[in-house]
Scaffold this active site. Structure first.
Site, mmCIF file in Angstrom:
data_model
loop_
_atom_site.group_PDB
_atom_site.id
_atom_site.type_symbol
_atom_site.label_atom_id
_atom_site.label_comp_id
_atom_site.label_asym_id
_atom_site.label_seq_id
_atom_site.Cartn_x
_atom_site.Cartn_y
_atom_site.Cartn_z
ATOM 1 C CD GLU A 145 -2.855 1.235 2.544
ATOM 2 O OE1 GLU A 145 -3.546 2.102 2.607
ATOM 3 O OE2 GLU A 145 -2.683 0.237 3.258
ATOM 4 C CG ASP A 173 -3.114 9.370 8.070
ATOM 5 O OD1 ASP A 173 -3.737 8.335 7.765
ATOM 6 O OD2 ASP A 173 -2.601 10.145 7.194
#
Length: 260
Positions: A49, A60
């Protein structure tokens, strides 16, 4: 069937579990991207990824947020990442999954992005800020380029929502293991096995666990009830410290000899 799904099913066919490391493109400079990807593929990962830094990221945690800030400070953009990947695409043997946001794709041009991404080895895309209901903005172009559009399924999704997301997801289903942001965890909710079983009931597309997975024991534990794992913050932190031994231990935990 997508190349991404093929790769995962080929991995699990002999008892191994899929291992997908997350890396932040441009952290440490885009010149590191080639060596990082080739080293990860040498270690036996199933797919990689590739995170694209963005000024307003979704979910995040601090490790990936800081990596994104460093990458942005280095001038990293979606276009530059794809151009860099295209420069060594012939050496890339595992599917790449781009984790990006809708606005950079729209700015790039949807059709051009899909064509260029495919040529650069990208076989899947995760767009966390694009609701399922808006997928037709990009899905036809991705289909034309043989790029899977991957959906995230959260712990708080209703059964009806889970069914819609799983049936729409291509390549694999990204099953989020925690409520909250990315980052290493020491423990997880007890009912996760049941949650993953319900997800898998809706589809034959592989289900991968992501968020918080940070140790070989985590990799083995989740491997007992899903097709594999995505490891982000621990990989990003290890790469920043040039700690390949830790990364290798995580990958080895997904192999049949260590899972059994």
């Amino acid at each position: 069937m997508s190349q991404l799904k093929d790769a995962i099913l080929a991995t699990t066919a002999n008892g191994d579990k899929a291992f997908v490391p997350y890396i932040m493109a441009g952290d440490g400079g885009l010149e590191k991207l080639q060596s990082t990807i080739l080293k990860l593929q040498e270690l036996g990962v199933t797919a990689i990824e590739v995170g694209i830094p963005f000024t307003d990221p979704v979910a995040d945690g601090p490790t990936i947020e800081r990596a994104g800030e460093r990458a942005l400070a280095n001038g990293t953009t979606l276009r530059k990442v794809i151009e860099t990947l295209a420069g060594f695409a012939s050496e890339i043997k595992v599917p790449l999954v781009a984790m990006t946001y809708l606005n950079p794709i729209l700015a790039y041009g949807v059709e051009q992005f899909a064509q260029d991404a495919s040529a650069a080895g990208i076989r899947g895309v995760i767009i966390p800020d694009m609701p399922l209901e808006e997928k037709d903005i990009i899905h036809p172009a991705l289909q034309e380029a043989n790029i899977a559009l991957i959906q995230l399924v959260s712990l708080t999704s209703t059964p009806e929502r889970v069914e819609r997301l799983t049936k729409a997801s291509e390549g694999f289903i990204y099953a989020v293991t925690v409520n909250g942001i990315t980052g290493a965890r020491s423990s997880f909710a007890n009912e996760l096995e049941e949650h993953f079983a319900k997800i898998q009931d809706y589809t034959d597309t592989p289900v991968l666990a992501g968020f918080g997975i940070s140790s070989p024991d985590h990799v083995k534990s989740f491997g007992a009830f899903c097709s594999g794992v995505i490891v982000g913050s621990k990989i990003v932190d290890s790469l920043a410290n040039d700690d390949w031994a830790t990364i290798e231990e995580l990958v080895l935990a997904s192999k049949v000899a260590t899972v059994r």
